[in-house]
Design an enzyme around this catalytic site. Sequence first.
Site, mmCIF file in Angstrom:
data_model
loop_
_atom_site.group_PDB
_atom_site.id
_atom_site.type_symbol
_atom_site.label_atom_id
_atom_site.label_comp_id
_atom_site.label_asym_id
_atom_site.label_seq_id
_atom_site.Cartn_x
_atom_site.Cartn_y
_atom_site.Cartn_z
ATOM 1 N N HIS A 187 -8.971 -4.095 -2.339
ATOM 2 C CA HIS A 187 -7.934 -3.217 -1.649
ATOM 3 C C HIS A 187 -8.479 -1.616 -1.551
ATOM 4 C CE1 HIS A 187 -3.454 -2.130 -0.232
ATOM 5 N NE2 HIS A 187 -4.193 -1.110 -0.635
ATOM 6 N N GLU A 188 -8.755 -1.445 -2.738
ATOM 7 C CA GLU A 188 -9.161 0.270 -2.877
ATOM 8 C C GLU A 188 -10.532 0.321 -2.138
ATOM 9 O OE1 GLU A 188 -6.749 2.058 -3.518
ATOM 10 O OE2 GLU A 188 -5.378 0.562 -4.491
ATOM 11 N N HIS A 242 -10.199 0.912 1.366
ATOM 12 C CA HIS A 242 -9.856 2.494 1.730
ATOM 13 C C HIS A 242 -10.962 3.221 1.912
ATOM 14 C CE1 HIS A 242 -5.549 2.246 1.729
ATOM 15 N NE2 HIS A 242 -5.244 1.792 0.647
ATOM 16 N N CYS A 288 0.974 -1.167 -0.004
ATOM 17 C CA CYS A 288 0.005 0.055 -0.035
ATOM 18 C C CYS A 288 0.862 1.398 0.036
ATOM 19 C CB CYS A 288 -1.062 0.040 1.174
ATOM 20 S SG CYS A 288 -2.047 1.326 1.364
HETATM 21 ZN ZN ZN Z 1 -3.717 0.806 -0.107
#
Ligand code: ZN
Length: 177
Positions: A143-144, A147, A101
Amino acid sequence: MGELLPIIQLGDPILRQKANLVENIKDERIQKLIDDLTATVAKANGVGIAAPQVAESLRLFIVASRPNPRYPNAPEMEPTAMINPKITAHSTEMVKGWEGCLCIPGIRGRVPRSQKIEVEYTDRNGKLQKQELTDFVARIFQHEYDHLDGIVFLDKVESTLDIITEQEYQKQVISNT
Ligand code: ZN
């Protein structure tokens, strides 16, 4: 071309907030943010970047898979802005794979993710898109997406034994693929 934006680091409370829906995609500020995020992720050798990573708490990210020194085996695709995204279905099959990341430099972790997901998002022209994503691109999306809910990949690692340094990752993983 967009401008490069500073990427905030783990510990900044913005990374732990739930991001807000994007109200007006045609807004000049949103369109500029998309250009700037696209330039920033390319420069940083990332394969994705979410708005909260540059301190903008908005539900928007760029998926920009391409082979680069941090991810030599990534598939090539056009950088795509995904706005107010949703995961509408996911496979029960989970696959563990390495992630890093841009907000957590120097660390890699093996993270379980759904192998296949169905997603919806609005594109930068305001059009609703529906797609099925698999494997590495599905991993980037998940993953995004995390966030946007204040979650980072370290939260999803099953064991601290699945965390290694970037230097060891380069040595053990990339040199063996
Ligand atoms: Zn990330």
